[in-house]
Design an enzyme around this catalytic site. Structure first.
Site, short mmCIF file in Angstrom:
data_model
loop_
_atom_site.label_atom_id
_atom_site.label_comp_id
_atom_site.label_asym_id
_atom_site.label_seq_id
_atom_site.Cartn_x
_atom_site.Cartn_y
_atom_site.Cartn_z
N ASP A 13 0.85 -1.28 0.07
CA ASP A 13 -0.02 0.11 -0.09
C ASP A 13 0.79 1.24 -0.10
O ASP A 13 0.40 2.34 0.71
CB ASP A 13 -0.92 0.13 1.12
CG ASP A 13 -1.83 -1.28 1.22
OD1 ASP A 13 -2.26 -1.61 0.36
OD2 ASP A 13 -1.83 -1.83 2.49
N LYS A 16 1.98 1.96 -5.14
CA LYS A 16 2.86 1.67 -6.32
C LYS A 16 1.82 1.80 -7.43
O LYS A 16 2.40 2.09 -8.54
CB LYS A 16 2.91 0.00 -6.01
CG LYS A 16 4.02 -0.32 -5.04
CD LYS A 16 4.23 -1.72 -5.06
CE LYS A 16 3.27 -2.80 -4.56
NZ LYS A 16 2.99 -2.33 -3.04
N GLY A 40 -3.72 -4.88 -4.00
CA GLY A 40 -4.68 -3.89 -4.47
C GLY A 40 -4.22 -2.39 -4.90
O GLY A 40 -3.20 -1.88 -4.42
N HIS A 41 -4.29 -2.19 -6.31
CA HIS A 41 -3.74 -1.15 -6.92
C HIS A 41 -4.97 -0.23 -7.41
O HIS A 41 -5.80 -0.55 -8.02
CB HIS A 41 -2.96 -1.78 -8.14
CG HIS A 41 -1.54 -2.26 -7.64
ND1 HIS A 41 -0.57 -2.54 -8.73
CD2 HIS A 41 -0.94 -2.58 -6.70
CE1 HIS A 41 0.37 -3.08 -8.03
NE2 HIS A 41 0.23 -3.19 -6.79
N GLN A 223 2.28 -6.32 -2.67
CA GLN A 223 2.53 -6.26 -1.35
C GLN A 223 4.13 -5.33 -1.03
O GLN A 223 4.19 -4.57 -2.08
CB GLN A 223 2.87 -7.61 -0.92
CG GLN A 223 1.54 -8.32 -0.66
CD GLN A 223 1.17 -9.05 -2.07
OE1 GLN A 223 1.93 -9.71 -2.55
NE2 GLN A 223 -0.23 -9.18 -2.74
P1 IMP Z 1 -2.40 -12.75 2.25
O1 IMP Z 1 -1.62 -12.31 1.21
O2 IMP Z 1 -3.90 -12.71 1.80
O3 IMP Z 1 -2.10 -14.24 2.73
O4 IMP Z 1 -2.34 -12.04 3.82
C1 IMP Z 1 -1.18 -11.94 4.48
C2 IMP Z 1 -0.79 -10.70 4.81
O5 IMP Z 1 -0.36 -9.99 3.76
C3 IMP Z 1 -1.97 -9.63 5.42
O6 IMP Z 1 -1.54 -9.11 6.59
C4 IMP Z 1 -2.34 -9.01 4.62
O7 IMP Z 1 -2.75 -7.79 5.17
C5 IMP Z 1 -1.19 -8.54 4.05
N1 IMP Z 1 -1.28 -8.19 2.43
C6 IMP Z 1 -1.49 -9.10 1.52
N2 IMP Z 1 -1.53 -8.42 0.19
C7 IMP Z 1 -1.59 -7.11 0.52
C8 IMP Z 1 -1.52 -5.85 -0.16
O8 IMP Z 1 -1.54 -5.71 -1.48
N3 IMP Z 1 -1.20 -4.55 0.41
C9 IMP Z 1 -1.12 -4.73 1.89
N4 IMP Z 1 -0.99 -5.89 2.53
C10 IMP Z 1 -1.25 -7.15 2.03
#
Ligand code: IMP
Length: 429
Positions: A13, A16, A40-41, A223
């Site tokens: 977040d 990007k 999420g973009h 991420q």
């Molecule tokens: P998962 O990727 O859904 O397994 O989530 C694992 C961790 O990564 C959690 O803390 C999510 O909130 C975080 N996370 C996954 N994708 C994103 C992203 O695109 N932005 C921010 N945090 C993310």
């Protein structure tokens, strides 16, 4: 080689989407190499807002967009995202979009398992996005995944499904859940297969061809480095390697193709989900950062936790990911603060640390050591040159750059594509 690899240098977040979109308009190919539709973009182009979770950001500008083998792909989420973008006028076809045929699939059983585990963990949950990302990666590494290329052979998938379902049925039984409905799964896969397969190809081969033709490739990381399964705040991480090195293994191009590594860095810190966060502010300052920065997750809508800039973490991320230069985003959220703070070190049981330790208990116990600076009263929003910035804001940027031992290549001053101060062009330097 004029390629660029973009990674988030915090917990995701970082903004990007806008930077990648801006770079994508000058690239010949945009490649996603890890993660899935947990990313999420948000892209703002003129009046239009596009929300992407899985597709590479280049798709909006019509640039060749590729999903590499390092991504885990939910075929139904893919279809829904493509249909949403098409309804906004974006053209997506086999000319401008392709998917690695060796990409593992996220199936409904992965979403189920993600939810079951999170519910069972209670207060100890990871706070995942609930998209089935972790379980899908587990099956990939466990050598029982169904991959994109398998969609062309659904009538001879029995042995693979036996292995996969045996594993999941045992786990599901442990949670008191019924076995996987294999007939329903095969029927759903048969229905979605032609849609996915039209885009499938050996992506490494296409990338090799564009490389020989001298194309500029943009690798779009999802991420952030602090969510990396090896280098992040384990176990509160995602299930892929989010560092720049994954651009190579997750796409099928060698490490020399990474080019300029651009780390995206927010001028303060945010995090969604559980896990340690040394500079978190649970007071009105944190609240103000969240409100001014509209800090709600793009994918889940969850409120993001907010805190001061942590130079120790970003320095570490930049080192681990070999960051060439950073793009500093959301500086305007700090506009109007009388004082701003930067974390320059940690105190852990009487000792001063200049790095973030690996052990979860130590990560949770460190106390930030702050340096306080005067804030600025003018606005930085929309600035397009250094001359547009208040002097104190420039001092803040210089201090950040010094502390993280990495130069600033870009400063982004609003969600608009043009509101950017360019110090060093990643595609040229
Ligand atoms: P998962 O990727 O859904 O397994 O989530 C694992 C961790 O990564 C959690 O803390 C999510 O909130 C975080 N996370 C996954 N994708 C994103 C992203 O695109 N932005 C921010 N945090 C993310």
């Amino acid at each position: 080689m004029a390629n660029v690899t973009v990674v988030g240098a915090q917990w995701g977040d970082e903004g990007k989407g806008k930077i990648v979109d801006w770079l994508a308009s000058r690239a010949d190919v945009v490649v996603r190499f890890q993660g899935g539709h947990n990313a999420g973009h948000t892209l703002v182009v003129g009046e239009k807002v596009y929300k992407l979770s899985l597709l590479p950001s280049g798709i909006v500008t019509g640039t060749l967009s590729i999903i590499g083998n390092g991504v885990v792909l939910d075929p139904w989420a893919l279809k829904a995202e493509i249909e949403k973008l098409e309804s906004q006028g974006v053209v997506i076809n086999t000319e401008n979009f392709s998917i690695a045929e060796n990409c593992p699939l996220i199936l409904p059983m992965h979403r189920d398992l993600d939810a079951l585990r999170e519910t069972a963990a209670g207060a100890g949950k990871i706070g995942t996005t609930g998209r089935g990302i972790g379980p899908a990666y587990e099956d990939k590494v466990g050598r029982r995944a169904i991959r994109v290329c398998d969609l062309a052979h659904l009538d001879s998938l029995d042995a693979q499904l036996d292995r996969l379902c045996a594993h999941h049925d045992a786990l599901r039984a442990g949670f008191g859940q019924p076995a996987v409905d294999r007939e329903a799964l095969i029927a759903e896969l048969k229905e979605i297969a032609p849609f996915v397969l039209q885009f499938a190809e050996p992506v490494w081969k296409r990338l090799n061809t564009v490389k020989k033709a001298g194309a500029r490739v943009l690798f779009e990381g999802a991420q952030g480095v602090l969510l990396d399964v090896d280098h992040g705040t384990y176990p509160f991480v995602t299930s892929s390697n989010t560092v720049s090195g994954t651009a190579a293994s997750g796409s099928g191009m060698g490490p020399s193709s990474a080019g300029f590594v651009l780390g995206i860095v927010k001028a303060y810190t945010t995090r969604v989900g559980s896990g340690p966060f040394p500079t978190e502010l649970e007071d009105e300052v944190g609240q103000r950062l969240g409100e001014r920065g509209h800090e709600f997750g793009t994918v889940t809508g969850r409120k993001r936790r907010c805190g001061w800039f942590d130079a120790v973490l970003v320095r570490q991320s930049c080192a681990i990911s070999g960051v060439t230069g950073i793009a500093l985003t959301k500086l305007d959220v700090l506009d109007g603060f009388e004082k701003v703070k930067i974390c320059t070190g940690y105190r852990l049981r009487g000792k001063v640390l200049d790095y973030y330790p690996s052990h979860a208990a130590d990560q949770a116990a460190v106390e930030p050591i702050y340096e306080e600076m005067d804030g600025w009263q003018g606005t930085t929003a929309g600035a397009r040159s250094w001359a547009d910035l208040p002097a104190q804001a420039i001092k803040y940027i210089q201090r950040v750059q010094e502390l993280i031992e990495t130069p600033v290549a870009l400063v982004s001053t609003s969600p608009e594509r043009e509101d950017t101060i360019l110090v060093r062009d990643p595609f040229i330097d």
